[in-house]
Design a protein around this motif. Sequence first.
Motif, mmCIF file in Angstrom:
data_model
loop_
_atom_site.group_PDB
_atom_site.id
_atom_site.type_symbol
_atom_site.label_atom_id
_atom_site.label_comp_id
_atom_site.label_asym_id
_atom_site.label_seq_id
_atom_site.Cartn_x
_atom_site.Cartn_y
_atom_site.Cartn_z
ATOM 1 N N PHE A 30 0.823 -1.216 0.000
ATOM 2 C CA PHE A 30 0.000 0.000 0.000
ATOM 3 C C PHE A 30 0.853 1.261 0.000
ATOM 4 N N LYS A 31 2.014 1.188 0.628
ATOM 5 C CA LYS A 31 2.917 2.345 0.608
ATOM 6 C C LYS A 31 3.336 2.664 -0.831
ATOM 7 N N VAL A 32 3.663 1.630 -1.575
ATOM 8 C CA VAL A 32 4.111 1.813 -2.956
ATOM 9 C C VAL A 32 2.953 2.187 -3.871
ATOM 10 N N SER A 33 1.809 1.533 -3.700
ATOM 11 C CA SER A 33 0.704 1.758 -4.638
ATOM 12 C C SER A 33 -0.133 2.990 -4.310
ATOM 13 N N THR A 34 0.159 3.662 -3.198
ATOM 14 C CA THR A 34 -0.494 4.943 -2.920
ATOM 15 C C THR A 34 0.490 6.100 -3.038
ATOM 16 N N THR A 35 1.685 5.790 -3.518
ATOM 17 C CA THR A 35 2.684 6.813 -3.843
ATOM 18 C C THR A 35 2.607 7.070 -5.346
ATOM 19 N N PRO A 40 10.030 8.238 -5.523
ATOM 20 C CA PRO A 40 10.765 7.322 -4.640
ATOM 21 C C PRO A 40 10.045 7.096 -3.309
ATOM 22 N N VAL A 41 10.128 5.884 -2.809
ATOM 23 C CA VAL A 41 9.529 5.545 -1.518
ATOM 24 C C VAL A 41 10.353 4.441 -0.873
ATOM 25 N N ASP A 42 10.614 4.580 0.416
ATOM 26 C CA ASP A 42 11.402 3.588 1.150
ATOM 27 C C ASP A 42 10.480 2.747 2.039
ATOM 28 N N VAL A 43 10.703 1.458 2.035
ATOM 29 C CA VAL A 43 9.944 0.556 2.899
ATOM 30 C C VAL A 43 10.900 -0.433 3.550
ATOM 31 N N MET A 44 10.570 -0.877 4.750
ATOM 32 C CA MET A 44 11.383 -1.890 5.416
ATOM 33 C C MET A 44 10.725 -3.247 5.267
ATOM 34 N N VAL A 45 11.481 -4.209 4.779
ATOM 35 C CA VAL A 45 11.003 -5.583 4.668
ATOM 36 C C VAL A 45 12.142 -6.513 5.073
ATOM 37 N N ASN A 46 11.867 -7.397 6.019
ATOM 38 C CA ASN A 46 12.846 -8.383 6.461
ATOM 39 C C ASN A 46 14.151 -7.729 6.910
ATOM 40 N N ARG A 47 14.004 -6.707 7.767
ATOM 41 C CA ARG A 47 15.122 -6.016 8.417
ATOM 42 C C ARG A 47 15.969 -5.160 7.478
ATOM 43 N N ARG A 48 15.497 -4.925 6.279
ATOM 44 C CA ARG A 48 16.256 -4.088 5.337
ATOM 45 C C ARG A 48 15.367 -2.999 4.769
ATOM 46 N N ILE A 49 15.943 -1.796 4.618
ATOM 47 C CA ILE A 49 15.234 -0.718 3.944
ATOM 48 C C ILE A 49 15.323 -0.952 2.433
ATOM 49 N N ARG A 50 14.178 -0.972 1.779
ATOM 50 C CA ARG A 50 14.132 -1.180 0.335
ATOM 51 C C ARG A 50 13.780 0.146 -0.341
ATOM 52 N N HIS A 51 14.576 0.533 -1.313
ATOM 53 C CA HIS A 51 14.340 1.770 -2.054
ATOM 54 C C HIS A 51 13.527 1.433 -3.298
ATOM 55 N N MET A 52 12.309 1.941 -3.343
ATOM 56 C CA MET A 52 11.390 1.565 -4.403
ATOM 57 C C MET A 52 10.817 2.805 -5.073
ATOM 58 N N ARG A 53 9.983 2.577 -6.068
ATOM 59 C CA ARG A 53 9.292 3.653 -6.778
ATOM 60 C C ARG A 53 7.794 3.442 -6.687
ATOM 61 N N GLY A 54 7.081 4.541 -6.501
ATOM 62 C CA GLY A 54 5.639 4.452 -6.444
ATOM 63 C C GLY A 54 5.055 3.993 -7.769
#
Length: 245
Positions: A30-35, A40-54
């Motif tokens: 939801f963070k990615v699909s509402t950006t 750019p949008v950062d999310v944490m998954v499995n103890r790592r910050i992932r740099h993604m795009r909306g």
Amino acid sequence: MFDTVEDPSAAKLETWETWVADMQIHHALFKVSTTPDEEPVDVMVNRRIRHMRGTGPMYCTNASNWLNAFYLAVICREQQRYRELCEIPVDLLREAGESGGSQYNPFIYSWIASIQGFVLNRPTLVDNLKQALDLSAPDPSRIDGADTMNQVVSPQLTTFINLVRRDTERFNESLAEALASHAEYWTATDERANDIEGVVPMPLLAFACFAYDAAEAEPDFDFQVESGYLPKHLLERSWYGEFPT
């Protein structure tokens, strides 16, 4: 949820890690699909910050996924995440989720609006709850069958209403009844009994987590329900804070 089959009380750290990772993935969706697209949008998954795009809203930005994301965030006690989810307009979930021709029971949108109103203390909460009650009545013309509405949806709604009212006695009674109804529904056929979805009733566990925490902070509220369907160490947040989430 798969881990709680082998570890039903969620006593192992690895089980907590699995639930947290599932929560993070659902929230990231939801963070990615509402950006906005390509922002750019950062999310944490499995103890790592992932740099993604909306991506902007997609089909997966739907009501069913929203409910799962919300329940997981509550169970994992991620208040910021579930409050963020509650800021997502219900109309966006409807438009995105039904953009490919899929249909949802109209109840689900009033249900989500009620949950959002509860979390964000919106004045529309009562009206949305009334509408959810009306739409939860079994109707052959709707998508969900009568047994699903009677044995799964209606008990969840009753439990939620008693949580909103902070009615200790009725909440505990309705939660216990809802858990019994869940067990009856998910063991009624071999197909259901083998369905992973029946292992943990996430809505009821989420409401139990709200109630467990409320009982620690509010002298007039008491939580009394024990059940194998409520993993003890998730309910009691035994592993919360063990690592960054």
